[in-house]
Design a protein around this motif. Structure first.
Motif, PDB file in Angstrom:
ATOM      1  N   CYS A  16       4.029  48.276  24.696  1.00  0.00           N
ATOM      2  CA  CYS A  16       3.362  46.919  24.983  1.00  0.00           C
ATOM      3  C   CYS A  16       3.259  46.182  23.780  1.00  0.00           C
ATOM      4  O   CYS A  16       2.662  46.700  22.799  1.00  0.00           O
ATOM      5  CB  CYS A  16       1.965  47.274  25.574  1.00  0.00           C
ATOM      6  SG  CYS A  16       2.025  48.157  27.168  1.00  0.00           S
ATOM      7  N   ASN A  55       2.010  42.502  21.606  1.00  0.00           N
ATOM      8  CA  ASN A  55       0.966  41.235  21.617  1.00  0.00           C
ATOM      9  C   ASN A  55       1.963  39.921  21.817  1.00  0.00           C
ATOM     10  O   ASN A  55       1.348  38.988  21.565  1.00  0.00           O
ATOM     11  CB  ASN A  55       0.078  41.283  20.350  1.00  0.00           C
ATOM     12  CG  ASN A  55       0.802  41.141  18.996  1.00  0.00           C
ATOM     13  OD1 ASN A  55       2.064  40.739  18.916  1.00  0.00           O
ATOM     14  ND2 ASN A  55       0.170  41.257  17.839  1.00  0.00           N
ATOM     15  N   PRO A  60       1.220  51.647  27.250  1.00  0.00           N
ATOM     16  CA  PRO A  60       0.832  51.380  28.719  1.00  0.00           C
ATOM     17  C   PRO A  60      -0.291  52.613  28.974  1.00  0.00           C
ATOM     18  O   PRO A  60      -0.220  53.775  28.416  1.00  0.00           O
ATOM     19  CB  PRO A  60       1.961  51.483  29.372  1.00  0.00           C
ATOM     20  CG  PRO A  60       3.084  52.163  28.662  1.00  0.00           C
ATOM     21  CD  PRO A  60       2.573  51.899  27.059  1.00  0.00           C
ATOM     22  N   SER A  79       0.246  50.139  33.310  1.00  0.00           N
ATOM     23  CA  SER A  79      -0.184  48.721  32.773  1.00  0.00           C
ATOM     24  C   SER A  79      -0.458  48.554  31.280  1.00  0.00           C
ATOM     25  O   SER A  79      -0.815  49.591  31.049  1.00  0.00           O
ATOM     26  CB  SER A  79      -1.488  48.441  33.551  1.00  0.00           C
ATOM     27  OG  SER A  79      -1.424  48.529  35.195  1.00  0.00           O
ATOM     28  N   CYS A  80      -0.174  47.541  30.747  1.00  0.00           N
ATOM     29  CA  CYS A  80      -0.572  47.257  29.263  1.00  0.00           C
ATOM     30  C   CYS A  80      -1.687  46.589  29.260  1.00  0.00           C
ATOM     31  O   CYS A  80      -2.447  45.891  30.236  1.00  0.00           O
ATOM     32  CB  CYS A  80       0.469  46.206  28.720  1.00  0.00           C
ATOM     33  SG  CYS A  80       2.204  46.799  28.647  1.00  0.00           S
ATOM     34  N   ASN A  85      -4.991  44.430  28.006  1.00  0.00           N
ATOM     35  CA  ASN A  85      -5.272  42.927  27.597  1.00  0.00           C
ATOM     36  C   ASN A  85      -4.694  42.334  25.943  1.00  0.00           C
ATOM     37  O   ASN A  85      -5.105  43.582  25.179  1.00  0.00           O
ATOM     38  CB  ASN A  85      -6.360  42.173  27.819  1.00  0.00           C
ATOM     39  CG  ASN A  85      -6.908  42.532  29.426  1.00  0.00           C
ATOM     40  OD1 ASN A  85      -6.270  42.263  30.293  1.00  0.00           O
ATOM     41  ND2 ASN A  85      -8.290  42.697  29.807  1.00  0.00           N
ATOM     42  N   GLU A 126       0.653  42.058  26.640  1.00  0.00           N
ATOM     43  CA  GLU A 126       1.317  41.844  27.982  1.00  0.00           C
ATOM     44  C   GLU A 126       2.802  42.055  27.979  1.00  0.00           C
ATOM     45  O   GLU A 126       3.482  42.085  28.867  1.00  0.00           O
ATOM     46  CB  GLU A 126       0.871  40.620  28.911  1.00  0.00           C
ATOM     47  CG  GLU A 126      -0.657  40.658  29.505  1.00  0.00           C
ATOM     48  CD  GLU A 126      -1.781  40.360  28.305  1.00  0.00           C
ATOM     49  OE1 GLU A 126      -2.816  40.459  28.394  1.00  0.00           O
ATOM     50  OE2 GLU A 126      -1.301  40.169  27.141  1.00  0.00           O
ATOM     51  N   LYS A 127       3.418  41.624  26.680  1.00  0.00           N
ATOM     52  CA  LYS A 127       4.749  41.541  26.724  1.00  0.00           C
ATOM     53  C   LYS A 127       5.141  43.136  26.571  1.00  0.00           C
ATOM     54  O   LYS A 127       4.759  43.844  25.910  1.00  0.00           O
ATOM     55  CB  LYS A 127       5.166  40.968  25.386  1.00  0.00           C
ATOM     56  CG  LYS A 127       4.748  39.362  25.179  1.00  0.00           C
ATOM     57  CD  LYS A 127       5.636  38.722  26.079  1.00  0.00           C
ATOM     58  CE  LYS A 127       5.292  37.155  26.122  1.00  0.00           C
ATOM     59  NZ  LYS A 127       5.947  36.398  26.920  1.00  0.00           N
ATOM     60  N   ARG A 128       6.107  43.299  27.546  1.00  0.00           N
ATOM     61  CA  ARG A 128       6.706  44.670  27.695  1.00  0.00           C
ATOM     62  C   ARG A 128       8.292  44.841  26.942  1.00  0.00           C
ATOM     63  O   ARG A 128       8.980  44.080  27.361  1.00  0.00           O
ATOM     64  CB  ARG A 128       7.071  45.032  29.222  1.00  0.00           C
ATOM     65  CG  ARG A 128       7.279  46.552  29.213  1.00  0.00           C
ATOM     66  CD  ARG A 128       5.995  47.272  29.024  1.00  0.00           C
ATOM     67  NE  ARG A 128       5.848  48.793  29.415  1.00  0.00           N
ATOM     68  CZ  ARG A 128       5.403  49.162  30.387  1.00  0.00           C
ATOM     69  NH1 ARG A 128       4.759  48.192  31.239  1.00  0.00           N
ATOM     70  NH2 ARG A 128       5.588  50.526  30.733  1.00  0.00           N
TER      71      ARG A 128
END
Length: 476
Positions: free
Chosen positions: A210, A212, A228, A235-236, A238, A241-243
């Motif tokens: 994950c 920034n 994640p 889920s990443c 806050n 969010e960029k995977r």
């Protein structure tokens, strides 16, 4: 011990059972070892690294290097020639009872798994760098074994917890069903290795995926990325969010070459537990090959041969790609070092957190705590002089005037100040840490004259040596 390619399928199946949902992936073989040396252009750019690494990748790798430098390399020790990225981890050593360190050989080099997990997975941006793991960790802070991911609580999903769970030590025995990946987070007991792991130990390390979305690096080389909430999937958090594509390093070590010998296995960073295992990565893929591979190479075989985008080279060519170690390392020995771990790294067993030396560029400005002297320990002899470490020396505190005391009272209780100087010396297979503590003693005495009623206050200052010994000779 020989590498057995026929077992790659079993290894891949073990890995896939760890990942959900099942997606395409590939494992990048790096059969050649570029070098073993105290080089780390991420953490210690331009200077000898604090410990030795086994390094895979292109031949422009150096103590200071950029992605553009790597891309200009003439060769790589990995199979896909369009990939000039650099991959490295601590080396594994066998320390015999006399303190000599012998490098444990890799079996088949390193496998780098590229795992597109999540939605809208992106390739690493140009110049991207990151670390995974903590070289100073010496314990596991969660219950073992790990509970099933479906019932992980919040304490299992903190970044600190996920980083610990991202490390695995797999006992290999190809006569038995394979162990799950990341099942064990510490180095197995020596007796267990000798009796159960006839095909070696496989070290595994998953990197954060994950991002920034803006920084290609950060001061600690970790803060720009995150895990994640299920280590490799999920889920990443806050802000991240960029995977990115998930990296996993996998290296097999020939531990059975030392079966029955007195001694122990220790990572080159002085870690006999395995909790301090870690890895480094610098991106250097040509053009947009990596993104195209993420989007189109969906074969579940994991074989780079099944991705038509990749240009491949033979194992012989991978092994031919090597470099000479920098002259700054002074011809240090890495295959067999009679003085112990390269760089004279002390073995720190924990379970407490291993103190960062102040000389490390990324270290916090902290001093080691004073220790109580061991009466059984002798100071180094005159032929083993203590070498001061200027970077750990602090100026002595200014003298203070003691408070007046009642006439006739005597006070000699010393007050221990902060460490005055810290230095290190090596004798044989023992490393001494010499901590000098400034001591202030206040003493009130009566004047010798019978008619004198005044008191003389005398403030004496001196230093006393306190030292501790980090022994890494074993008694078997």
């Amino acid at each position: 011990m020989r590498f057995n390619p026929s077992h790659l399928a079993a290894i891949a199946v073990s890995l896939i059972t760890l990942m959900a949902p099942v997606m395409g992936f590939w494992r990048l073989p790096c059969r050649g070892v570029l070098t073993v040396a105290r080089i780390d252009p991420i953490v210690d750019p331009g200077i000898p690294s604090m410990h030795a690494h086994s390094i895979h990748g292109p031949n422009n790798f150096a103590m200071e290097v950029t992605s553009d430098d790597l891309l200009a390399s003439e060769c790589t020790s990995c199979e896909v020639v369009q990939d000039k990225s650099a991959y490295w981890t601590p080396s594994l050593y066998f320390i015999n009872p006399s303190g000599e360190a012998e490098l444990v050989k890799q079996v088949g080099g390193m496998l780098v798994y590229y795992l597109p997990r999540g939605d809208n997975v992106q390739a690493f941006p140009r110049g991207f760098r990151m670390l995974a793991g903590d070289t100073y960790q010496r314990n596991f802070t969660l219950p073992t074994p790990d509970p099933p991911k479906a019932v992980w609580a919040e304490k299992d999903k903190t970044q600190f917890s996920l980083g610990q769970k991202a490390i695995g030590f797999n006992c290999l025995n190809y006569d038995n069903p394979p162990e799950p990946s990341l099942m064990r987070h510490n180095f197995p007991d020596r007796a267990f290795i000798d009796s159960k792991c006839k095909d070696g130990i496989r070290m595994e390390l998953v990197f954060p995926s994950c991002w920034n979305g803006k920084d290609i690096d950060s001061p600690d080389h970790m803060s720009h990325v995150a895990y994640p909430d299920l280590v490799d999937v999920g889920s990443c958090p806050n802000g991240f969010e960029k995977r990115l594509v998930t990296l996993m390093y996998e290296t097999i070590w020939d531990t059975m070459a030392f079966k029955g010998q007195a001694g122990e296995f220790v990572l080159s960073n002085g870690d006999p537990t395995g909790y301090g295992y870690h890895g480094d990565f610098i991106e250097a893929w040509e053009n947009d090959v990596l993104q195209r591979a993420i989007d189109t190479c969906t074969n579940l075989s994991g074989r780079v041969e099944d991705c038509p985008l990749f240009q491949l080279q033979s194992e012989d060519d991978q092994r031919k790609c090597t470099i000479e170690n920098p002259k700054a390392l002074g011809g240090e020995r890495y295959d067999f070092n009679p003085e112990g771990l390269p760089g004279k790294v002390p073995i720190i067993r924990g379970p407490g957190y291993a103190l960062r030396p102040i000389s490390s560029p990324s270290a916090p400005e902290t001093m080691p705590k004073p220790v109580v002297p061991d009466p059984k320990v002798k100071l180094p002899q005159d032929d083993q002089p203590v070498v001061p470490r200027p970077e750990t020396t602090t100026a002595p505190p200014p003298p203070t005037t003691p408070a007046p005391k009642t006439p006739g009272m005597v006070s000699e209780k010393p007050k221990l100040e902060q460490p005055y100087t810290t230095s290190y010396s090596t004798k044989g297979s023992t490393i001494y840490e010499i901590v000098i503590i400034r001591t202030t003693v206040t003493k009130t005495v009566d004047l010798p004259s019978p008619t004198a009623q005044a008191k003389r206050h005398e403030n004496r200052s001196g230093v006393k040596g306190r030292f501790r010994r980090h022994g890494h000779a074993l008694n078997h």
